[in-house]
Design a protein around this motif. Structure first.
Motif, short mmCIF file in Angstrom:
data_model
loop_
_atom_site.label_atom_id
_atom_site.label_comp_id
_atom_site.label_asym_id
_atom_site.label_seq_id
_atom_site.Cartn_x
_atom_site.Cartn_y
_atom_site.Cartn_z
N MET A 1 -17.09 4.29 -7.21
CA MET A 1 -15.69 3.93 -6.99
C MET A 1 -15.53 2.40 -7.08
SD MET A 1 -13.32 4.83 -3.69
CE MET A 1 -13.64 6.57 -3.92
N THR A 2 -14.63 1.96 -7.93
CA THR A 2 -14.43 0.53 -8.13
C THR A 2 -13.58 -0.07 -7.02
OG1 THR A 2 -14.51 0.84 -10.52
CG2 THR A 2 -13.57 -1.21 -9.73
N GLU A 3 -14.13 -1.11 -6.37
CA GLU A 3 -13.34 -1.80 -5.35
C GLU A 3 -12.31 -2.68 -6.03
OE1 GLU A 3 -16.09 -3.87 -2.83
OE2 GLU A 3 -16.17 -2.21 -1.44
N GLN A 4 -11.15 -2.79 -5.42
CA GLN A 4 -10.04 -3.48 -6.06
C GLN A 4 -9.28 -4.35 -5.06
OE1 GLN A 4 -7.00 -0.08 -6.75
NE2 GLN A 4 -8.98 0.83 -6.27
N VAL A 5 -8.50 -5.24 -5.62
CA VAL A 5 -7.52 -5.96 -4.82
C VAL A 5 -6.35 -5.02 -4.61
CG1 VAL A 5 -5.93 -7.92 -4.74
CG2 VAL A 5 -8.22 -8.20 -5.74
N MET A 6 -6.00 -4.79 -3.34
CA MET A 6 -4.88 -3.90 -3.04
C MET A 6 -3.79 -4.72 -2.37
SD MET A 6 -4.88 -0.09 -1.37
CE MET A 6 -5.87 0.47 -2.75
N ALA A 7 -2.58 -4.58 -2.84
CA ALA A 7 -1.45 -5.35 -2.33
C ALA A 7 -0.38 -4.42 -1.79
CB ALA A 7 -0.86 -6.23 -3.44
N ALA A 8 -0.09 -4.54 -0.50
CA ALA A 8 0.91 -3.69 0.14
C ALA A 8 2.27 -4.34 0.03
CB ALA A 8 0.55 -3.47 1.61
N ILE A 9 3.21 -3.66 -0.63
CA ILE A 9 4.55 -4.22 -0.82
C ILE A 9 5.59 -3.32 -0.16
CG2 ILE A 9 3.92 -5.38 -2.96
CD1 ILE A 9 5.45 -3.14 -4.45
N ASP A 10 6.73 -3.95 0.20
CA ASP A 10 7.86 -3.21 0.75
C ASP A 10 9.13 -3.94 0.31
OD1 ASP A 10 7.96 -5.49 2.30
OD2 ASP A 10 7.28 -4.51 4.15
N GLY A 11 10.20 -3.77 1.04
CA GLY A 11 11.46 -4.38 0.64
C GLY A 11 11.70 -5.76 1.22
N SER A 12 10.68 -6.36 1.82
CA SER A 12 10.86 -7.67 2.45
C SER A 12 10.75 -8.80 1.42
CB SER A 12 9.82 -7.89 3.54
OG SER A 12 8.56 -8.17 2.97
N ARG A 13 11.21 -9.98 1.81
CA ARG A 13 11.12 -11.13 0.91
C ARG A 13 9.67 -11.59 0.73
NH1 ARG A 13 12.70 -16.72 4.03
NH2 ARG A 13 11.55 -16.36 5.95
N PHE A 14 8.75 -11.12 1.60
CA PHE A 14 7.35 -11.51 1.48
C PHE A 14 6.67 -10.80 0.31
CE2 PHE A 14 8.40 -12.77 5.73
CZ PHE A 14 7.65 -13.92 5.94
N ASP A 118 -12.38 2.45 1.46
CA ASP A 118 -13.56 2.34 0.59
C ASP A 118 -13.22 1.79 -0.79
OD1 ASP A 118 -15.13 3.34 2.60
OD2 ASP A 118 -15.18 5.39 1.83
N GLU A 119 -11.95 1.82 -1.16
CA GLU A 119 -11.54 1.32 -2.47
C GLU A 119 -11.11 -0.15 -2.43
OE1 GLU A 119 -8.63 3.84 -4.38
OE2 GLU A 119 -9.24 5.56 -3.16
N ILE A 120 -11.01 -0.71 -1.22
CA ILE A 120 -10.43 -2.04 -1.06
C ILE A 120 -11.50 -3.12 -1.01
CG2 ILE A 120 -9.02 -3.51 0.43
CD1 ILE A 120 -7.63 -0.99 1.45
N ARG A 121 -11.42 -4.06 -1.91
CA ARG A 121 -12.26 -5.26 -1.86
C ARG A 121 -11.55 -6.36 -1.08
NH1 ARG A 121 -14.94 -8.34 -7.12
NH2 ARG A 121 -15.88 -10.10 -5.99
N LEU A 122 -10.25 -6.47 -1.31
CA LEU A 122 -9.41 -7.43 -0.60
C LEU A 122 -8.02 -6.83 -0.45
CD1 LEU A 122 -8.79 -10.35 0.49
CD2 LEU A 122 -8.14 -10.93 -1.86
N LEU A 123 -7.49 -6.89 0.76
CA LEU A 123 -6.12 -6.42 1.01
C LEU A 123 -5.20 -7.62 1.13
CD1 LEU A 123 -4.04 -4.19 1.76
CD2 LEU A 123 -4.66 -4.61 4.14
#
Length: 284
Positions: A1-14, A118-123
Motif C-alpha cells: 500500500m502506497t503511503e500518501q499525502v492526505m489533505a482533509a478539506i471542508d467548506g472553511s476558508r482554510f 496506514d495509507e497516510i504518510r503526512l496528513l
C-alpha cells in the motif's frame, strides 16, 4: 500500500491553504496526493426534535417529511463535497501535482482518518473547520481530536500558503524529538531549508550536548543549521524565537512528559497552535 499525502478539506476558508500546502508536500516528497472530504453523520449541534409537539394525526405525515428533508440534505452535502474535491484536485494540478485523487466518506473525520491511517504518510489539515467562527482564536475541535488519535505526522496550516524558507524544531532531547531531527535531516520536504533547533531550559552540559548532536546531524545532511538554549516559559519562549527569526514552519513533538512534549496535553499547546501564524508540523 502506497503511503500518501492526505489533505482533509471542508467548506472553511482554510481549505485553500490545505490544498496549497498539500501540493507543496506532495511535490517535495514525490508522494501521491489524496484529498479527503467527510460528510459528518454526527453533527455536534443537532436541530431540535419538534415531532412530539404536534397532534397525533399530523405526526406520521411530519415524520415522513422530516425524513425526506434529511435525505435531501444528505444528497446536497454529498454533492457539495464532490464539487469541493473536484476544485481541490484542479487547484493541485495547477500547482504541479500529477493526478491528485479525491475520496469522499460518510462518518466522522476522526474515525475516517483512523481507518485510513496506514495509507497516510503526512496528513494536512486546516487550523479550524467550517463550523468554527471565521475570526475565532480557538482551534477546531476536530483538529484536537485528530492529533490525539492519529499516530502520523500532521501538518496544521493557516488559510494562506507561504513556501517555507526557515524551519524551527522545538527540541528537548527526547526520543520523539531526536527522531524529528533525523527526519528533518533526511526528508526531501526540507531540502535546502535552513533549520533552527531550540531547547527551552537551562544552559546545562546535557542540554548543550543534545543541541550539539542535533546540529551535527543536520549539518552532516547538508542543512544550514543553528541552535539556541533559552530559559523561560515554553510557549512564550518558542513563540518569541519564531517571531524574532522569521520562522516559516514550526516542528514539534506531540506528546510525552517533558515540558515541550507535554504541550498537547494542556492549555500550553492549544495556545501555541492557536497563536501560530504559520504551519506547525506535529510529530508522533
Amino acid at each position: 500500500m502506497t503511503e500518501q499525502v492526505m489533505a482533509a478539506i471542508d467548506g472553511s476558508r482554510f481549505s485553500e491553504g490545505v490544498c496549497d500546502y498539500a501540493a507543496w508536500a506532495s511535490r517535495a516528497l514525490e508522494a501521491p496526493l489524496t484529498f479527503l472530504h467527510v460528510n459528518d453523520n454526527h453533527p455536534q449541534t443537532a436541530e431540535a426534535d419538534l415531532s412530539g409537539n404536534i397532534g397525533l394525526g399530523a405526526r406520521e405525515h411530519l415524520l415522513e417529511e422530516l425524513s425526506q428533508l434529511e435525505e435531501k440534505r444528505a444528497r446536497v452535502a454529498q454533492e457539495q463535497g464532490r464539487l469541493m474535491l473536484k476544485a481541490a484536485r484542479e487547484r493541485a494540478v495547477e500547482k504541479g501535482v500529477a493526478e491528485p485523487a479525491g475520496r469522499q466518506r460518510n462518518g466522522t473525520l476522526v474515525e475516517t482518518l483512523e481507518e485510513l491511517a496506514d495509507e497516510i504518510r503526512l496528513l494536512v489539515v486546516g487550523k479550524r473547520g467550517e463550523t468554527a467562527h471565521q475570526d475565532s482564536g480557538h482551534l477546531g475541535s476536530n483538529l484536537e481530536r485528530v492529533v490525539r488519535s492519529l499516530h502520523r505526522p500532521i501538518l496544521m496550516v493557516p488559510h494562506t500558503y507561504q513556501c517555507p524558507e526557515k524551519v524551527m524544531l522545538a527540541f528537548d532531547g527526547s526520543k520523539t524529538t531526536r527522531k524529528g531531527v533525523e527526519m528533518l535531516a533526511k526528508s526531501p520536504l526540507f531540502a535546502g531549508i535552513p533549520v533552527h533547533v531550540v531547547i527551552v531550559g537551562a544552559e546545562t552540559g546535557d542540554n548543550r550536548s543534545q543541541l550539539d548532536w542535533a546540529l551535527k546531524t543536520l549539518r552532516e545532511a547538508g542543512h544550514a543549521a543553528e541552535g539556541a538554549i533559552r530559559a523561560g516559559e515554553v510557549e512564550a519562549t518558542l513563540r518569541g524565537y519564531l517571531e524574532e527569526h522569521g520562522i516559516d514552519l514550526l516542528v514539534m513533538g506531540a506528546y510525552g512528559h517533558s515540558r515541550i512534549r507535554h504541550l498537547l496535553v494542556g492549555s500550553t499547546t492549544t495556545a501555541m497552535l492557536r497563536k501560530a501564524r504559520g504551519p506547525v508540523l506535529l510529530l508522533r
